[in-house]
Every structure is written in structure tokens, then in C-alpha cells.
Design an enzyme around this catalytic site. Structure first.
Site, PDB file in Angstrom:
ATOM      1  N   CYS A   1       2.631  74.689 -38.758  1.00 27.48           N
ATOM      2  CA  CYS A   1       1.907  75.086 -37.534  1.00 27.48           C
ATOM      3  C   CYS A   1       2.780  75.896 -36.577  1.00 27.48           C
ATOM      4  O   CYS A   1       2.273  76.478 -35.622  1.00 27.48           O
ATOM      5  CB  CYS A   1       1.359  73.858 -36.825  1.00 27.48           C
ATOM      6  SG  CYS A   1       0.223  72.914 -37.849  1.00 27.48           S
TER       7      CYS A   1
ATOM      8  N   HIS B   1       0.409  75.649 -29.451  1.00 20.69           N
ATOM      9  CA  HIS B   1      -0.284  75.358 -30.713  1.00 20.69           C
ATOM     10  C   HIS B   1      -1.409  74.371 -30.425  1.00 20.69           C
ATOM     11  O   HIS B   1      -1.209  73.346 -29.769  1.00 20.69           O
ATOM     12  CB  HIS B   1       0.699  74.782 -31.731  1.00 20.69           C
ATOM     13  CG  HIS B   1       0.001  74.212 -32.930  1.00 20.69           C
ATOM     14  ND1 HIS B   1      -0.947  74.929 -33.625  1.00 20.69           N
ATOM     15  CD2 HIS B   1       0.063  72.992 -33.519  1.00 20.69           C
ATOM     16  CE1 HIS B   1      -1.421  74.177 -34.599  1.00 20.69           C
ATOM     17  NE2 HIS B   1      -0.820  72.990 -34.558  1.00 20.69           N
TER      18      HIS B   1
ATOM     19  N   ASN C   1      -7.615  72.309 -35.289  1.00 21.26           N
ATOM     20  CA  ASN C   1      -6.236  72.712 -35.564  1.00 21.26           C
ATOM     21  C   ASN C   1      -6.246  73.745 -36.696  1.00 21.26           C
ATOM     22  O   ASN C   1      -6.538  73.409 -37.837  1.00 21.26           O
ATOM     23  CB  ASN C   1      -5.420  71.479 -35.965  1.00 21.26           C
ATOM     24  CG  ASN C   1      -3.963  71.811 -36.237  1.00 21.26           C
ATOM     25  OD1 ASN C   1      -3.583  72.980 -36.339  1.00 21.26           O
ATOM     26  ND2 ASN C   1      -3.150  70.784 -36.360  1.00 21.26           N
TER      27      ASN C   1
HETATM   28  N1  COA Z   1     -13.098  58.240 -36.228  1.00 20.29           N
HETATM   29  C1  COA Z   1     -13.060  56.942 -35.911  1.00 20.29           C
HETATM   30  N2  COA Z   1     -11.961  56.183 -36.067  1.00 20.29           N
HETATM   31  C2  COA Z   1     -10.875  56.787 -36.571  1.00 20.29           C
HETATM   32  C3  COA Z   1     -10.852  58.151 -36.905  1.00 20.29           C
HETATM   33  C4  COA Z   1     -12.029  58.886 -36.717  1.00 20.29           C
HETATM   34  N3  COA Z   1     -12.127  60.203 -37.017  1.00 20.29           N
HETATM   35  N4  COA Z   1      -9.624  58.472 -37.367  1.00 20.29           N
HETATM   36  C5  COA Z   1      -8.888  57.360 -37.301  1.00 20.29           C
HETATM   37  N5  COA Z   1      -9.641  56.336 -36.826  1.00 20.29           N
HETATM   38  C6  COA Z   1      -9.262  54.942 -36.615  1.00 20.29           C
HETATM   39  C7  COA Z   1      -8.061  54.546 -37.420  1.00 20.29           C
HETATM   40  O1  COA Z   1      -8.483  54.190 -38.726  1.00 20.29           O
HETATM   41  C8  COA Z   1      -7.562  53.352 -36.637  1.00 20.29           C
HETATM   42  O2  COA Z   1      -8.328  52.257 -37.000  1.00 20.29           O
HETATM   43  P1  COA Z   1      -7.639  50.812 -37.176  1.00 20.29           P
HETATM   44  O3  COA Z   1      -7.011  50.504 -35.850  1.00 20.29           O
HETATM   45  O4  COA Z   1      -8.786  49.936 -37.536  1.00 20.29           O
HETATM   46  O5  COA Z   1      -6.637  50.996 -38.271  1.00 20.29           O
HETATM   47  C9  COA Z   1      -7.926  53.690 -35.184  1.00 20.29           C
HETATM   48  O6  COA Z   1      -8.870  54.768 -35.267  1.00 20.29           O
HETATM   49  C10 COA Z   1      -6.774  54.102 -34.340  1.00 20.29           C
HETATM   50  O7  COA Z   1      -6.017  55.035 -35.021  1.00 20.29           O
HETATM   51  P2  COA Z   1      -4.787  55.702 -34.336  1.00 20.29           P
HETATM   52  O8  COA Z   1      -4.088  56.510 -35.357  1.00 20.29           O
HETATM   53  O9  COA Z   1      -3.991  54.669 -33.579  1.00 20.29           O
HETATM   54  O10 COA Z   1      -5.497  56.609 -33.229  1.00 20.29           O
HETATM   55  P3  COA Z   1      -4.794  57.575 -32.211  1.00 20.29           P
HETATM   56  O11 COA Z   1      -5.286  57.261 -30.856  1.00 20.29           O
HETATM   57  O12 COA Z   1      -3.314  57.673 -32.423  1.00 20.29           O
HETATM   58  O13 COA Z   1      -5.390  59.003 -32.630  1.00 20.29           O
HETATM   59  C11 COA Z   1      -4.869  60.975 -33.887  1.00 20.29           C
HETATM   60  C12 COA Z   1      -5.208  59.499 -33.941  1.00 20.29           C
HETATM   61  C13 COA Z   1      -4.686  61.495 -35.307  1.00 20.29           C
HETATM   62  C14 COA Z   1      -6.004  61.709 -33.200  1.00 20.29           C
HETATM   63  C15 COA Z   1      -3.576  61.167 -33.058  1.00 20.29           C
HETATM   64  O14 COA Z   1      -2.571  60.301 -33.514  1.00 20.29           O
HETATM   65  C16 COA Z   1      -3.094  62.573 -33.110  1.00 20.29           C
HETATM   66  O15 COA Z   1      -3.745  63.477 -32.629  1.00 20.29           O
HETATM   67  N6  COA Z   1      -1.889  62.827 -33.686  1.00 20.29           N
HETATM   68  C17 COA Z   1      -1.405  64.161 -33.839  1.00 20.29           C
HETATM   69  C18 COA Z   1      -2.105  64.838 -34.969  1.00 20.29           C
HETATM   70  C19 COA Z   1      -1.792  66.304 -35.042  1.00 20.29           C
HETATM   71  O16 COA Z   1      -1.939  66.981 -34.052  1.00 20.29           O
HETATM   72  N7  COA Z   1      -1.364  66.802 -36.209  1.00 20.29           N
HETATM   73  C20 COA Z   1      -1.053  68.147 -36.439  1.00 20.29           C
HETATM   74  C21 COA Z   1       0.180  68.539 -35.714  1.00 20.29           C
HETATM   75  S1  COA Z   1       0.640  70.164 -36.112  1.00 20.29           S
END
Ligand code: COA
Length: 333
Positions: A114, A251, A281
Site C-alpha cells: 500500500c 493511504h 482500501n
Molecule cells: N462484520 C462483523 N464483525 C466482524 C467483521 C465484519 N466485517 N470483521 C470482523 N468482525 C468481528 C471479528 O470476528 C471479531 O469477533 P470476535 O470478537 O467474536 O472474535 C470482532 O469483530 C472484533 O474484531 P476486531 O479485529 O477486534 O475489530 P477491530 O475493531 O480491530 O476492527 C479492523 C477490525 C480490521 C477493521 C481493524 O483492525 C482495522 O481496520 N485494521 C487495519 C486494517 C487495514 O487497514 N489494513 C490494510 C492496511 S494497508
């Protein structure tokens, strides 16, 4: 730290026609519009058509940037495609784009995930400073590499391409740059199989190892830390403060990441450009897509000082400062 007497003289983008909304995901996966919007800021994203590959998106964006600059493909000396989703493992996608534009010029891919567009901007600006006309394209079809049934990752990504033309201009400056990497934690955002470490295998292809996988929380924390510190490095190197920045074009991975970086830098919210809500993204394509969007919204006046900052798999990160040139869009004037 590198600065270059180079201007962006053309800007263009391409988004595939199909729009996939959060509601579309909610109809087939255990997720909701509310969950996706509050965690990521994403409302919808574009998906490449079945017959569209990265080179198709890249060529469309490249043509649009050349038209914007008032140039034809014959004027281009170098084509760089920043992508992590090439048409084929071999060869690179840039020569395919060059052929589609009718060129046999220097053409190569650059993969910094990215962060690829910011990396490509430093490489391309260096070549443009030497006199070459450079077409730098960020293009991705990440939706092909994610498991469409994995709610934790499928909802995050979209497809698209953005492009800039870089030309020497002694009155312009791109830079300073800060580019970095840390390969010790590659597994927090990667696709394990399909390379020389674990070659492609038709049986494995059906398994998770040949899909993108991510530890979202770790990525989030690293992204905020690296994009903030890298931005601070280029601001200091430029001898300016965040108050001198008219627009941060970061980004577009997640609205919360952009907001956290903005807060740590002390940037007012209205100076952080956001397209992740509409594009998802798009990896290396996200910054040039956001630049084109900002221009369409009238946010890029000549002389505007921009901060670009990116983070991605690798891990990689990169930032730069640039002054928006009055020569952009000469072809449409
Ligand atoms: N819908 C509903 N629930 C979802 C879900 C979705 N699309 N995706 C994940 N969950 C669930 C998970 O399974 C987890 O459930 P559990 O607690 O029963 O295991 C719960 O939501 C919490 O997951 P968590 O990972 O703690 O959520 P979060 O608040 O950290 O958000 C992201 C997850 C991926 C949105 C966040 O971590 C993020 O944006 N990270 C950066 C990702 C990114 O930008 N990547 C590219 C970088 S270049």
C-alpha cells in the site's frame, strides 16, 4: 533527504463500474453496514469486472493522466506501475500497459504494497529530474486476492487505479521523502503461498494460505505509529510544521487510521482528505485516486502544500511533502 525539481503535470484515475455496498455484504455474510462503517468508515467500494485485470485499470488511468497533461503516449519515456496485484506473476504489468499505449519504453513494476505509490513517486521523481517524462500508475485488483467469504477482510478492499505524469520543472519541488520498511513482521499482512518460499500449488490455492491474511489490530497500530512518525520526519526535513500543510492525502485504508494520524500530527479534520468511504482500501492506487478526487472537489489550488503518507504490507511506509503545481491539467485547459 531527497527533493526533486519535478512537477506533477497530469493526473488521472479509473474506477471500475461495479459498486459493492456494505448492504451487499450484509446480505450474504454475518456483517452489517453499521459494523463496517463504524470500524472502517467504508460505505462502498468498486470491483473490477470479470474481464478486467490490473493492466486494464492501469491503462485507463494512465491514458487519463496523459490527456490531462496534454501529452500523448509517444511523449512518455518511463512507465512505472506500483502494484501488489500484477496481471501475472511474470512478467511485470508495466510492459503490458506500455504495449497497450503503443510504447516500447522503459517499463517496470514496483511493489511496496500500500506504500507503493509514495515509493514510486520518489523513484519516478528521480528519473524525471534526470529529464525523463515518467508515467507513474498505482493500480490494484485486490478483490481478486481476498477470500470473498471472509468478513474480516473482504469488506475492506476495493479495486481502482490512479496515475500521475512527472516532468522536470525547476520551479517545482517534490520531497523531501521518508521511505522505510520492517520485514521482521511480514505475517501481520501477507499472502503466504504463491511465491518462491511456498510455490503455487493448485490444492493449496483453495486454502487460506493463498489468500490475503491480516492481523487487523496489529496492522492498525503499526499504521498509525509509522504514518505519524514518517510524516513528522518529512515535515521536519522540509523545515515546516503541520500548520503549513493545506491537505493530507494519506493511504486510504481506514478512516480511523487517518483520523488517528491527523490527531497525533495536530492536523484539523477538514485538512485530511477522505475517499476510503467510497473506494475502500485500493492499496497502491489509493493516494492517486484520492488526489484526483481532491482536485475534482476543488481542493488542489496551485501552490497548495500536500502531505502524502502511506503504510502497507512488508511492512512498508513512506511519506513526502509536495507543492501542487500550477502546470497540472495543462491538457484540459
Ligand atoms: N462484520 C462483523 N464483525 C466482524 C467483521 C465484519 N466485517 N470483521 C470482523 N468482525 C468481528 C471479528 O470476528 C471479531 O469477533 P470476535 O470478537 O467474536 O472474535 C470482532 O469483530 C472484533 O474484531 P476486531 O479485529 O477486534 O475489530 P477491530 O475493531 O480491530 O476492527 C479492523 C477490525 C480490521 C477493521 C481493524 O483492525 C482495522 O481496520 N485494521 C487495519 C486494517 C487495514 O487497514 N489494513 C490494510 C492496511 S494497508
Amino acid at each position: 533527504m531527497s527533493t526533486f525539481p519535478v512537477a506533477i503535470t497530469g493526473l488521472g484515475s479509473y474506477l471500475p463500474e461495479q459498486v459493492v455496498t456494505n448492504e451487499d455484504f450484509a446480505q450474504r455474510l454475518d456483517t452489517s453496514d453499521e459494523w463496517i462503517r463504524t470500524r472502517t468508515g467504508i460505505r462502498e467500494r468498486h470491483y473490477a469486472a470479470p474481464d478486467e485485470a490490473t493492466s486494464d485499470l492501469a491503462t485507463a488511468a494512465g491514458r487519463s493522466a496523459l490527456k490531462d497533461a496534454g501529452l500523448t503516449a509517444d511523449d512518455v519515456d518511463v512507465i512505472i506501475v506500483a502494484t501488489t496485484t500484477p496481471d501475472h506473476p511474470v512478467p511485470a504489468t508495466a510492459p503490458i500497459v506500455a504495449a497497450r499505449l503503443g510504447r516500447t519504453c522503459t517499463a517496470f513494476d514496483l511493489n511496496a504494497a500500500c506504500s507503493g505509490f509514495v515509493y514510486g513517486l520518489q523513484v519516478g521523481a528521480g528519473m524525471a529530474a534526470g529529464g525523463s517524462t515518467v508515467l507513474l500508475i498505482g493500480a490494484e485488483t485486490l478483490t481478486r486476492y481476498v477470500d470473498p467469504d471472509d468478513r474480516s477482510i473482504a469488506v475492506l478492499f476495493g479495486d481502482g487505479a490512479g496515475a500521475v505524469v512527472l516532468q522536470r520543472d525547476d520551479a517545482a519541488t517534490i520531497g523531501p521523502f521518508d521511505l522505510g520498511s520492517d520485514g521482521s513482521e511480514l505475517e501481520i499482512l501477507w499472502m503466504r503461498a504463491g511465491g518462491s518460499r511456498e510455490p503455487f500449488d493448485p490444492i493449496a490455492h483453495a486454502e487460506a494460505s493463498s489468500r490475503m491474511s491480516m492481523r487487523g489490530g496489529d496492522v492498525y497500530r503499526h499504521a498509525v505509529t509509522r504514518m505519524t512518525s514518517s510524516s513528522q520526519i518529512v515535515l521536519e526535513a522540509a523545515g515546516i510544521t503541520i500548520d503549513d500543510i493545506d491537505l493530507m492525502v494519506g493511504h486510504q485504508a481506514n478512516l480511523r487510521i487517518l483520523e488517528a494520524v491527523g490527531q497525533r500530527l495536530g492536523l484539523p479534520e477538514d485538512r485530511c482528505h477522505v475517499t476510503v468511504d467510497r473506494h475502500g482500501n485500493t492499496s497502491a492506487a489509493s493516494i492517486p485516486l484520492a488526489l484526483d478526487d481532491a482536485r475534482q472537489q476543488g481542493l488542489l489550488d496551485p501552490g497548495a502544500r500536500l502531505l502524502l503518507t502511506a503504510f502497507g504490507g512488508g511492512l512498508t511506509w513512506g511519506s513526502c511533502v509536495l507543492t501542487w503545481s500550477g502546470t497540472v491539467g495543462g491538457g484540459q485547459a
